[in-house]
Design a protein around this motif. Structure first.
Motif, short mmCIF file in Angstrom:
data_model
loop_
_atom_site.label_atom_id
_atom_site.label_comp_id
_atom_site.label_asym_id
_atom_site.label_seq_id
_atom_site.Cartn_x
_atom_site.Cartn_y
_atom_site.Cartn_z
N ARG A 22 91.17 91.03 -7.52
CA ARG A 22 89.91 90.63 -6.89
C ARG A 22 89.46 91.68 -5.89
O ARG A 22 88.29 92.05 -5.83
CB ARG A 22 90.06 89.29 -6.18
CG ARG A 22 90.18 88.10 -7.11
CD ARG A 22 90.31 86.80 -6.33
NE ARG A 22 89.18 86.59 -5.44
CZ ARG A 22 88.02 86.06 -5.82
NH1 ARG A 22 87.84 85.69 -7.06
NH2 ARG A 22 87.04 85.89 -4.96
N HIS A 26 86.05 93.97 -5.98
CA HIS A 26 85.13 93.90 -4.84
C HIS A 26 84.88 95.29 -4.25
O HIS A 26 83.73 95.67 -4.00
CB HIS A 26 85.69 92.97 -3.77
CG HIS A 26 84.87 92.94 -2.53
ND1 HIS A 26 83.73 92.18 -2.43
CD2 HIS A 26 85.01 93.57 -1.35
CE1 HIS A 26 83.19 92.37 -1.24
NE2 HIS A 26 83.95 93.20 -0.55
N ASP A 60 87.74 87.39 -12.46
CA ASP A 60 87.15 86.31 -11.66
C ASP A 60 86.15 86.86 -10.64
O ASP A 60 85.07 86.31 -10.46
CB ASP A 60 88.23 85.52 -10.92
CG ASP A 60 88.91 84.49 -11.79
OD1 ASP A 60 88.43 84.26 -12.92
OD2 ASP A 60 89.90 83.90 -11.33
N ARG A 61 86.52 87.96 -9.99
CA ARG A 61 85.59 88.54 -9.00
C ARG A 61 84.34 89.09 -9.69
O ARG A 61 83.24 88.96 -9.18
CB ARG A 61 86.28 89.64 -8.19
CG ARG A 61 85.41 90.21 -7.10
CD ARG A 61 85.00 89.16 -6.08
NE ARG A 61 84.04 89.72 -5.14
CZ ARG A 61 82.97 89.09 -4.69
NH1 ARG A 61 82.74 87.83 -5.04
NH2 ARG A 61 82.14 89.67 -3.86
N LEU A 63 82.96 87.89 -12.40
CA LEU A 63 82.13 86.74 -12.73
C LEU A 63 81.39 86.21 -11.50
O LEU A 63 80.22 85.82 -11.58
CB LEU A 63 82.97 85.64 -13.38
CG LEU A 63 83.55 85.99 -14.75
CD1 LEU A 63 84.50 84.90 -15.22
CD2 LEU A 63 82.46 86.24 -15.76
N GLU A 64 82.07 86.22 -10.34
CA GLU A 64 81.40 85.80 -9.10
C GLU A 64 80.26 86.75 -8.75
O GLU A 64 79.19 86.31 -8.33
CB GLU A 64 82.40 85.76 -7.95
CG GLU A 64 83.38 84.61 -8.03
CD GLU A 64 84.46 84.69 -6.97
OE1 GLU A 64 84.43 85.63 -6.12
OE2 GLU A 64 85.34 83.83 -6.97
N LEU A 65 80.50 88.04 -8.90
CA LEU A 65 79.45 89.03 -8.61
C LEU A 65 78.25 88.84 -9.52
O LEU A 65 77.10 88.95 -9.09
CB LEU A 65 80.01 90.45 -8.74
CG LEU A 65 80.97 90.88 -7.64
CD1 LEU A 65 81.69 92.17 -8.04
CD2 LEU A 65 80.25 91.06 -6.33
N ARG A 66 78.50 88.53 -10.79
CA ARG A 66 77.40 88.28 -11.72
C ARG A 66 76.59 87.06 -11.31
O ARG A 66 75.36 87.06 -11.36
CB ARG A 66 77.93 88.08 -13.14
CG ARG A 66 78.26 89.35 -13.84
CD ARG A 66 78.66 89.05 -15.26
NE ARG A 66 78.85 90.27 -16.01
CZ ARG A 66 79.39 90.31 -17.21
NH1 ARG A 66 79.78 89.20 -17.79
NH2 ARG A 66 79.55 91.46 -17.83
N ARG A 67 77.30 85.98 -10.91
CA ARG A 67 76.60 84.77 -10.46
C ARG A 67 75.78 85.04 -9.19
O ARG A 67 74.65 84.57 -9.07
CB ARG A 67 77.59 83.63 -10.23
CG ARG A 67 78.12 83.03 -11.52
CD ARG A 67 78.88 81.75 -11.30
NE ARG A 67 80.05 81.92 -10.48
CZ ARG A 67 81.28 82.16 -10.95
NH1 ARG A 67 81.47 82.28 -12.24
NH2 ARG A 67 82.29 82.29 -10.13
N GLU A 68 76.34 85.81 -8.26
CA GLU A 68 75.61 86.17 -7.04
C GLU A 68 74.36 86.98 -7.38
O GLU A 68 73.29 86.74 -6.82
CB GLU A 68 76.50 86.98 -6.10
CG GLU A 68 77.62 86.19 -5.48
CD GLU A 68 78.63 87.07 -4.75
OE1 GLU A 68 78.36 88.28 -4.56
OE2 GLU A 68 79.69 86.54 -4.37
#
Length: 86
Positions: A22, A26, A60-61, A63-68
């Motif tokens: 992660r 980041h 996972d990180r 995917l979070e960046l894509r959602r953000e």
């Protein structure tokens, strides 16, 4: 003189490699790597990295960046369409 205190981290029952993955994703994004490049790297890591947990953390990180990113674009689009036509 100081003494180092060793304390086990609270990792949410994940392997430390998960958090290392992660953190790397980041840091790379913070340094200017695009989401497309991160996705390509995530596929390579999933295929070749010896730690499955590292690959999961990296992905996972990502995917979070894509959602953000998607949420930011949606908010900016909404603002652009609701702005006053002065």
């Amino acid at each position: 003189m100081s003494l180092m205190t060793l304390v086990g981290s609270i990792t949410g029952h994940h392997d430390p490699d998960y958090y290392a993955g992660r953190a790397d994703a980041h840091d790379e994004h913070t340094n200017g790597t695009t989401l497309t490049e991160l996705a390509h790297r995530a596929r390579l890591i999933a295929d070749h990295h010896p730690s499955t947990q590292y690959a999961l953390g990296y992905t996972d990180r990502l995917l979070e960046l894509r959602r953000e990113h998607t949420a930011t674009i949606a908010a900016q689009t909404d603002l652009a369409h609701t702005g006053s036509a002065a």
